[in-house]
Design a protein around this motif. Structure first.
Motif, PDB file in Angstrom:
ATOM      1  N   LEU A  75      -5.529  -0.697  -6.434  1.00 23.66           N
ATOM      2  CA  LEU A  75      -4.731  -1.063  -7.609  1.00 23.66           C
ATOM      3  C   LEU A  75      -5.464  -0.741  -8.903  1.00 23.66           C
ATOM      4  CD1 LEU A  75      -3.321  -4.522  -6.435  1.00 23.66           C
ATOM      5  CD2 LEU A  75      -2.020  -2.410  -6.732  1.00 23.66           C
ATOM      6  N   ALA A  76      -6.767  -1.005  -8.942  1.00 23.62           N
ATOM      7  CA  ALA A  76      -7.560  -0.713 -10.144  1.00 23.62           C
ATOM      8  C   ALA A  76      -7.617   0.790 -10.402  1.00 23.62           C
ATOM      9  CB  ALA A  76      -8.969  -1.277  -9.985  1.00 23.62           C
ATOM     10  N   ALA A  77      -7.828   1.574  -9.337  1.00 23.45           N
ATOM     11  CA  ALA A  77      -7.877   3.034  -9.492  1.00 23.45           C
ATOM     12  C   ALA A  77      -6.525   3.588  -9.925  1.00 23.45           C
ATOM     13  CB  ALA A  77      -8.308   3.680  -8.169  1.00 23.45           C
ATOM     14  N   LEU A  78      -5.447   3.029  -9.399  1.00 27.21           N
ATOM     15  CA  LEU A  78      -4.105   3.470  -9.788  1.00 27.21           C
ATOM     16  C   LEU A  78      -3.842   3.170 -11.253  1.00 27.21           C
ATOM     17  CD1 LEU A  78      -1.312   4.584  -9.173  1.00 27.21           C
ATOM     18  CD2 LEU A  78      -0.677   2.345  -8.249  1.00 27.21           C
ATOM     19  N   PHE A  83      -9.071   9.387 -10.156  1.00 29.29           N
ATOM     20  CA  PHE A  83      -8.680   8.012  -9.834  1.00 29.29           C
ATOM     21  C   PHE A  83      -7.423   7.974  -8.957  1.00 29.29           C
ATOM     22  CE2 PHE A  83     -11.297   6.621 -13.552  1.00 29.29           C
ATOM     23  CZ  PHE A  83     -12.098   5.736 -12.851  1.00 29.29           C
ATOM     24  N   ALA A  84      -6.487   8.887  -9.195  1.00 27.59           N
ATOM     25  CA  ALA A  84      -5.274   8.930  -8.366  1.00 27.59           C
ATOM     26  C   ALA A  84      -5.618   9.269  -6.921  1.00 27.59           C
ATOM     27  CB  ALA A  84      -4.291   9.944  -8.940  1.00 27.59           C
ATOM     28  N   THR A  85      -6.529  10.226  -6.748  1.00 23.58           N
ATOM     29  CA  THR A  85      -6.954  10.603  -5.399  1.00 23.58           C
ATOM     30  C   THR A  85      -7.707   9.453  -4.728  1.00 23.58           C
ATOM     31  OG1 THR A  85      -7.185  12.886  -6.167  1.00 23.58           O
ATOM     32  CG2 THR A  85      -8.175  12.350  -4.063  1.00 23.58           C
ATOM     33  N   SER A  86      -8.544   8.770  -5.506  1.00 24.33           N
ATOM     34  CA  SER A  86      -9.291   7.629  -4.958  1.00 24.33           C
ATOM     35  C   SER A  86      -8.349   6.517  -4.505  1.00 24.33           C
ATOM     36  CB  SER A  86     -10.259   7.083  -6.010  1.00 24.33           C
ATOM     37  OG  SER A  86     -11.189   8.070  -6.399  1.00 24.33           O
ATOM     38  N   SER A  87      -7.316   6.264  -5.314  1.00 27.30           N
ATOM     39  CA  SER A  87      -6.364   5.216  -4.933  1.00 27.30           C
ATOM     40  C   SER A  87      -5.577   5.607  -3.686  1.00 27.30           C
ATOM     41  CB  SER A  87      -5.409   4.922  -6.091  1.00 27.30           C
ATOM     42  OG  SER A  87      -4.591   6.040  -6.371  1.00 27.30           O
ATOM     43  N   VAL A 119       2.775   6.086  -2.989  1.00 27.33           N
ATOM     44  CA  VAL A 119       3.770   7.047  -3.486  1.00 27.33           C
ATOM     45  C   VAL A 119       3.533   7.340  -4.967  1.00 27.33           C
ATOM     46  CG1 VAL A 119       6.228   7.380  -3.965  1.00 27.33           C
ATOM     47  CG2 VAL A 119       5.509   6.439  -1.774  1.00 27.33           C
ATOM     48  N   VAL A 120       3.290   6.296  -5.749  1.00 31.96           N
ATOM     49  CA  VAL A 120       3.030   6.462  -7.190  1.00 31.96           C
ATOM     50  C   VAL A 120       1.748   7.256  -7.407  1.00 31.96           C
ATOM     51  CG1 VAL A 120       2.625   5.236  -9.363  1.00 31.96           C
ATOM     52  CG2 VAL A 120       4.220   4.294  -7.691  1.00 31.96           C
ATOM     53  N   SER A 121       0.709   6.950  -6.645  1.00 33.52           N
ATOM     54  CA  SER A 121      -0.566   7.672  -6.779  1.00 33.52           C
ATOM     55  C   SER A 121      -0.397   9.151  -6.453  1.00 33.52           C
ATOM     56  CB  SER A 121      -1.614   7.057  -5.847  1.00 33.52           C
ATOM     57  OG  SER A 121      -1.848   5.710  -6.164  1.00 33.52           O
ATOM     58  N   ALA A 122       0.385   9.435  -5.420  1.00 33.49           N
ATOM     59  CA  ALA A 122       0.609  10.830  -5.035  1.00 33.49           C
ATOM     60  C   ALA A 122       1.376  11.590  -6.120  1.00 33.49           C
ATOM     61  CB  ALA A 122       1.371  10.887  -3.717  1.00 33.49           C
ATOM     62  N   LEU A 123       2.363  10.941  -6.738  1.00 34.72           N
ATOM     63  CA  LEU A 123       3.105  11.582  -7.824  1.00 34.72           C
ATOM     64  C   LEU A 123       2.195  11.879  -9.016  1.00 34.72           C
ATOM     65  CD1 LEU A 123       6.436   9.522  -7.783  1.00 34.72           C
ATOM     66  CD2 LEU A 123       6.150  11.937  -7.184  1.00 34.72           C
ATOM     67  N   ILE A 124       1.350  10.925  -9.376  1.00 30.43           N
ATOM     68  CA  ILE A 124       0.429  11.129 -10.500  1.00 30.43           C
ATOM     69  C   ILE A 124      -0.547  12.255 -10.187  1.00 30.43           C
ATOM     70  CG2 ILE A 124      -1.449  10.071 -11.810  1.00 30.43           C
ATOM     71  CD1 ILE A 124       0.000   7.402 -11.535  1.00 30.43           C
ATOM     72  N   ALA A 125      -1.086  12.278  -8.965  1.00 31.55           N
ATOM     73  CA  ALA A 125      -2.027  13.332  -8.574  1.00 31.55           C
ATOM     74  C   ALA A 125      -1.366  14.706  -8.649  1.00 31.55           C
ATOM     75  CB  ALA A 125      -2.548  13.065  -7.163  1.00 31.55           C
ATOM     76  N   THR A 126      -0.123  14.787  -8.223  1.00 32.57           N
ATOM     77  CA  THR A 126       0.606  16.062  -8.273  1.00 32.57           C
ATOM     78  C   THR A 126       0.801  16.531  -9.717  1.00 32.57           C
ATOM     79  OG1 THR A 126       1.776  15.459  -6.248  1.00 32.57           O
ATOM     80  CG2 THR A 126       2.711  17.240  -7.569  1.00 32.57           C
ATOM     81  N   ILE A 127       1.194  15.600 -10.586  1.00 37.63           N
ATOM     82  CA  ILE A 127       1.474  15.943 -11.984  1.00 37.63           C
ATOM     83  C   ILE A 127       0.206  16.398 -12.706  1.00 37.63           C
ATOM     84  CG2 ILE A 127       2.174  14.980 -14.215  1.00 37.63           C
ATOM     85  CD1 ILE A 127       4.063  13.123 -12.612  1.00 37.63           C
ATOM     86  N   ALA A 177       0.825  -1.217   0.000  1.00 35.25           N
ATOM     87  CA  ALA A 177       0.000   0.000   0.000  1.00 35.25           C
ATOM     88  C   ALA A 177       0.855   1.261   0.000  1.00 35.25           C
ATOM     89  CB  ALA A 177      -0.922  -0.009   1.225  1.00 35.25           C
ATOM     90  N   SER A 178       1.934   1.263   0.780  1.00 36.61           N
ATOM     91  CA  SER A 178       2.779   2.468   0.858  1.00 36.61           C
ATOM     92  C   SER A 178       3.509   2.720  -0.455  1.00 36.61           C
ATOM     93  CB  SER A 178       3.787   2.332   2.005  1.00 36.61           C
ATOM     94  OG  SER A 178       4.606   1.186   1.827  1.00 36.61           O
ATOM     95  N   HIS A 179       3.989   1.668  -1.117  1.00 32.57           N
ATOM     96  CA  HIS A 179       4.676   1.845  -2.402  1.00 32.57           C
ATOM     97  C   HIS A 179       3.719   2.366  -3.478  1.00 32.57           C
ATOM     98  CE1 HIS A 179       7.800  -1.357  -1.030  1.00 32.57           C
ATOM     99  NE2 HIS A 179       8.069  -0.165  -0.552  1.00 32.57           N
ATOM    100  N   CYS A 180       2.535   1.787  -3.524  1.00 31.52           N
ATOM    101  CA  CYS A 180       1.551   2.235  -4.512  1.00 31.52           C
ATOM    102  C   CYS A 180       1.041   3.639  -4.205  1.00 31.52           C
ATOM    103  CB  CYS A 180       0.373   1.262  -4.540  1.00 31.52           C
ATOM    104  SG  CYS A 180       0.776  -0.375  -5.187  1.00 31.52           S
TER     105      CYS A 180
END
Length: 342
Positions: A268-271, A235-239, A187-195, A182-185
């Motif tokens: 995972l699906a939302a990400l 979706f990034a925020t939801s994940s 981080v990726v979701s937060a980066l996508i949301a920021t971008i 969960a923590s690794h995923c």
């Protein structure tokens, strides 16, 4: 003459008797051999062989091994759901479930034991292994009389106490695996949301100085960019929220049955959908900028932008499918798909 005839008749009777005894002993030894083979087959999960053997010798279903366990006790001990599913076809569930082994273990005690065999190791992810153990426990719990849920074995342990004691290490490993994933995923979701959040205010082509309206507002590619950018952010925020729920969960045993796997699957699906939408927005921005000259550039960019999506899908798709199958399809794991015995 009379004496000789009597002797001959007596000899014939003894001969017939010896042959009958020999035949009986052969049948008995054959049945004993069959019962030994039956328990080996139950341990190995050879369902088809057991079906053929029980058709020939139906009474073998009542046989117990040296530990006073039936083939269904052995199937539970070794997590052989194929053999266990035959239990529903016997019509004798109420009687066999009452059998205890030499250590006073009921079927539920056997389901509560952590076996650590190859069957469990075939499941990817320790959290899903924990889920499978809980599924076995719940399945056996559902077929036992209510009074047997409070039966103690010779060690003085209730089935639930034995489950907690035997699965302590698996429980800790499952919690660590779930938190790390969960923590690794996250981080990726937060980066996508920021971008994608930043991209929403720095649109391709910029804004008109006098009105503040985007320059390419009426182009179809620009509309695709805006919509896909918004979808990616949603979706990034939801994940992020799903993974946050996982990290702040209380991690009780029951949470690994449905709650945590479902949250992981949704995260995972939302990400994945946020990654897809982000790459669509990225490709659409090039169609907005290069609509007059160098029209081949957006097409090349679109082809290469699909690579991250493919790589992510290959990396996470297997885990997503495993979680889905383990959560939604494992409930029918113990029910016979077709009648095999009768």
């Amino acid at each position: 003459m009379t004496v000789d005839r009597k002797i001959k008749r007596k000899g014939k009777k003894e001969g017939h008797r010896s042959r009958d005894e020999e035949t009986t002993s052969q049948v008995g030894s054959k049945r004993n051999y069959s019962s030994r083979v039956l328990f080996i087959a139950a341990e190995m999960g050879n369902t088809q062989f057991i079906v053929e053997l029980l058709r020939l010798y139906p009474d073998l279903i009542w046989k117990v091994n040296d530990n006073n366990q039936s083939i269904f006790h052995v199937a539970i001990s070794h997590r052989q759901e194929g053999v266990y599913s035959l239990f529903y076809e016997t019509g004798m569930m109420g009687l066999i479930t009452l059998i205890k082994d030499v250590n006073g273990n009921t079927m539920l005690h056997l389901a509560a034991m952590n076996i650590n065999n190859k069957r469990l190791q075939e499941i990817s992810g320790v959290a899903l292994q924990m889920q499978r153990e809980l599924l076995w426990y719940k399945e056996v719990e559902g077929i036992l009389p209510p009074s047997y849920l409070e039966k103690k074995n010779n060690a003085g342990l209730l089935p639930r106490e034995l489950f907690t004691q035997d699965h302590k290490d698996l429980m800790s490993a499952s919690e660590k695996w779930m938190k790390d994933t969960a923590s690794h995923c996250m981080v990726v979701s937060a980066l996508i949301a920021t971008i994608v959040f930043a991209a929403a205010f720095t649109v391709p082509g910029g804004y008109k100085q006098d009105t503040g309206v985007p320059v390419f507002l009426h182009r179809k590619a620009f509309i695709v960019f805006v919509i896909s950018d918004a979808i990616s952010l949603i979706f990034a925020t939801s994940s992020i929220l799903m993974f946050l729920y996982i990290l702040t969960s209380r991690y009780a045993e029951e949470d690994f049955l449905e709650s945590l796997p479902k949250k992981l699957m949704r995260g995972l699906a939302a990400l994945f959908l946020s990654v897809v939408a982000m790459m669509v927005a990225f490709s659409a921005s090039f169609f907005v900028l290069y609509h007059n000259k160098l029209i081949w550039v957006p097409y090349v960019i679109t082809v290469f932008s699909s690579l991250p999506v493919i790589l992510y899908a290959r990396h996470e798709y297997g885990l997503l499918i495993d979680v889905y199958n383990s959560t939604y399809r494992s409930k029918d794991l113990f029910k016979p798909k077709k009648h095999m015995l009768y």
